[in-house]
Design a protein around this motif. Structure first.
Motif, short mmCIF file in Angstrom:
data_model
loop_
_atom_site.label_atom_id
_atom_site.label_comp_id
_atom_site.label_asym_id
_atom_site.label_seq_id
_atom_site.Cartn_x
_atom_site.Cartn_y
_atom_site.Cartn_z
N GLY A 3 0.81 -1.21 0.00
CA GLY A 3 0.00 0.00 0.00
C GLY A 3 0.84 1.27 0.00
O GLY A 3 2.05 1.24 -0.27
N PRO A 4 0.21 2.39 0.30
CA PRO A 4 0.94 3.68 0.27
C PRO A 4 2.08 3.74 1.29
O PRO A 4 3.11 4.36 1.05
N GLU A 5 1.91 3.08 2.44
CA GLU A 5 2.97 3.08 3.45
C GLU A 5 4.20 2.35 2.93
O GLU A 5 5.34 2.77 3.17
N GLY A 6 3.99 1.26 2.20
CA GLY A 6 5.11 0.52 1.61
C GLY A 6 5.84 1.37 0.58
O GLY A 6 7.07 1.34 0.49
N CYS A 7 5.08 2.13 -0.24
CA CYS A 7 5.70 3.02 -1.23
C CYS A 7 6.53 4.10 -0.54
O CYS A 7 7.64 4.43 -0.98
N ARG A 8 6.00 4.64 0.54
CA ARG A 8 6.73 5.68 1.28
C ARG A 8 8.01 5.12 1.87
O ARG A 8 9.08 5.75 1.79
N LEU A 9 7.96 3.91 2.46
CA LEU A 9 9.15 3.29 3.03
C LEU A 9 10.17 2.96 1.95
O LEU A 9 11.39 3.09 2.15
N HIS A 10 9.70 2.54 0.75
CA HIS A 10 10.61 2.25 -0.35
C HIS A 10 11.34 3.52 -0.80
O HIS A 10 12.55 3.50 -1.06
N ARG A 11 10.61 4.64 -0.87
CA ARG A 11 11.25 5.91 -1.24
C ARG A 11 12.26 6.34 -0.17
O ARG A 11 13.33 6.83 -0.50
N MET A 12 11.91 6.14 1.10
CA MET A 12 12.84 6.50 2.17
C MET A 12 14.09 5.64 2.11
O MET A 12 15.21 6.11 2.36
N ALA A 13 13.96 4.34 1.77
CA ALA A 13 15.11 3.46 1.67
C ALA A 13 16.03 3.88 0.52
O ALA A 13 17.24 3.68 0.59
N GLY A 15 16.47 6.99 -0.23
CA GLY A 15 16.99 8.32 0.12
C GLY A 15 16.16 9.45 -0.42
O GLY A 15 16.62 10.59 -0.51
N ILE A 16 14.92 9.17 -0.81
CA ILE A 16 14.03 10.21 -1.33
C ILE A 16 13.04 10.58 -0.22
O ILE A 16 12.34 9.72 0.31
N ASP A 17 13.02 11.86 0.12
CA ASP A 17 12.12 12.32 1.19
C ASP A 17 11.42 13.58 0.70
O ASP A 17 12.08 14.56 0.37
N GLU A 18 10.09 13.54 0.61
CA GLU A 18 9.34 14.69 0.10
C GLU A 18 9.00 15.72 1.18
O GLU A 18 8.53 16.80 0.87
N GLU A 19 9.20 15.37 2.43
CA GLU A 19 8.86 16.30 3.51
C GLU A 19 9.88 17.43 3.57
O GLU A 19 11.07 17.22 3.31
N VAL A 20 9.42 18.60 3.92
CA VAL A 20 10.30 19.76 4.04
C VAL A 20 11.18 19.58 5.28
O VAL A 20 10.70 19.17 6.34
N PHE A 21 12.45 19.87 5.12
CA PHE A 21 13.39 19.73 6.23
C PHE A 21 13.15 20.85 7.25
O PHE A 21 13.15 22.02 6.93
N ARG A 22 12.92 20.44 8.48
CA ARG A 22 12.74 21.39 9.57
C ARG A 22 13.76 21.08 10.65
O ARG A 22 13.60 20.11 11.39
N PRO A 23 14.81 21.87 10.73
CA PRO A 23 15.85 21.56 11.73
C PRO A 23 15.31 21.78 13.15
O PRO A 23 14.50 22.66 13.39
N TRP A 24 15.79 20.96 14.05
CA TRP A 24 15.40 21.09 15.45
C TRP A 24 16.23 22.18 16.08
O TRP A 24 17.44 22.26 15.88
N SER A 25 15.57 23.05 16.79
CA SER A 25 16.30 24.07 17.55
C SER A 25 15.84 24.00 18.99
O SER A 25 14.64 23.85 19.27
N PRO A 26 16.76 24.11 19.92
CA PRO A 26 16.38 24.00 21.33
C PRO A 26 15.51 25.18 21.76
O PRO A 26 15.61 26.28 21.20
N VAL A 27 14.66 24.93 22.73
CA VAL A 27 13.82 26.00 23.26
C VAL A 27 14.72 26.95 24.06
O VAL A 27 15.43 26.52 24.96
N PRO A 28 14.73 28.23 23.70
CA PRO A 28 15.64 29.14 24.40
C PRO A 28 15.19 29.37 25.84
O PRO A 28 14.00 29.49 26.13
N GLU A 29 16.16 29.39 26.72
CA GLU A 29 15.88 29.69 28.13
C GLU A 29 16.76 30.87 28.51
O GLU A 29 17.98 30.78 28.49
N TRP A 30 16.11 31.97 28.80
CA TRP A 30 16.85 33.18 29.13
C TRP A 30 16.83 33.35 30.64
O TRP A 30 15.83 33.80 31.22
N SER A 31 17.92 32.98 31.27
CA SER A 31 18.02 33.15 32.71
C SER A 31 19.47 33.38 33.10
O SER A 31 20.38 32.96 32.40
N GLU A 32 19.65 34.04 34.20
CA GLU A 32 20.96 34.30 34.78
C GLU A 32 20.85 34.05 36.27
O GLU A 32 19.84 34.41 36.89
#
Length: 192
Positions: A3-13, A15-32
């Motif tokens: 099914g569609p999940e198998g097609c998605r896993l085949h594309r991921m294997a 190295g094809i990824d259609e999702e937009v890359f969103r880098p992880w950034s830590p939540v800023p904590e402003w304290s002293e």
């Protein structure tokens, strides 16, 4: 077959990824945090000690393009009778509008608000540690300059004066009026 999940896993294997890359950034904590070498009982010494860390904190915010609107100062206070016990004293300092002023001027404003808050309700004893934490940060309000004539009064300066007045007189004493259609001057406004 899968099914569609198998097609998605085949594309991921492959190295094809259609999702937009969103880098992880830590939540800023402003304290002293500032640890006092000796317990400080005189508040002017504490204000002198807090000036540099508060300016550093506000400068870090300014590099992110933000300004402090609400600051929490947590003071660890020794019990006046027994030096072994300590308690936490939370002080919340708020500006109505995020200040676009330089970090030194904003730090002086927050220190003045802390001084007024401590004058209103005194500390239980000498201070051993202070934690400054920005709880609300926002983009500073954009203000338009003028080509000719006097520069306009900045909204951040008005907000600082309002915060100082509400710290000194109480939060109910300072409000913004809304105009109401009335023939009586004393009822031509209401609390906003």
């Amino acid at each position: 077959r899968y099914g569609p999940e198998g097609c998605r896993l085949h594309r991921m294997a492959r190295g094809i990824d259609e999702e937009v890359f969103r880098p992880w950034s830590p939540v800023p904590e402003w304290s002293e945090q500032v640890d006092c070498e000796l317990p400080i009982a005189v508040f002017e010494r504490l204000m002198f000690l807090l000036a540099a860390p508060l300016e550093r904190l506000l400068e870090r915010l300014a590099t992110e393009g933000l300004a402090c609107q609400e600051l929490t100062a947590t003071l660890q206070v020794e019990d006046a009778g027994n030096g072994a016990r300590s308690a936490l004293d939370h002080r919340k300092l708020t500006l109505a509008v995020p200040s676009s002023a330089a970090s030194g001027a904003a730090a002086r404003t927050f220190l003045e608000l802390l001084r007024l808050d401590v004058e209103r309700s005194a500390l239980a004893g000498p201070v051993t540690r202070v934690n400054l934490c920005v709880t609300t940060a926002a983009a500073p309000r954009a203000e338009q300059g003028r080509l000719f004539g006097r520069p306009p009064v900045q909204a951040s300066a008005i907000a600082q004066v309002a915060a100082k007045l509400s710290a000194r007189l109480g939060s109910e004493a300072v409000f913004s009026p809304d105009l109401v259609d009335s023939w009586r001057p004393e009822s031509a406004y209401r609390r906003g």
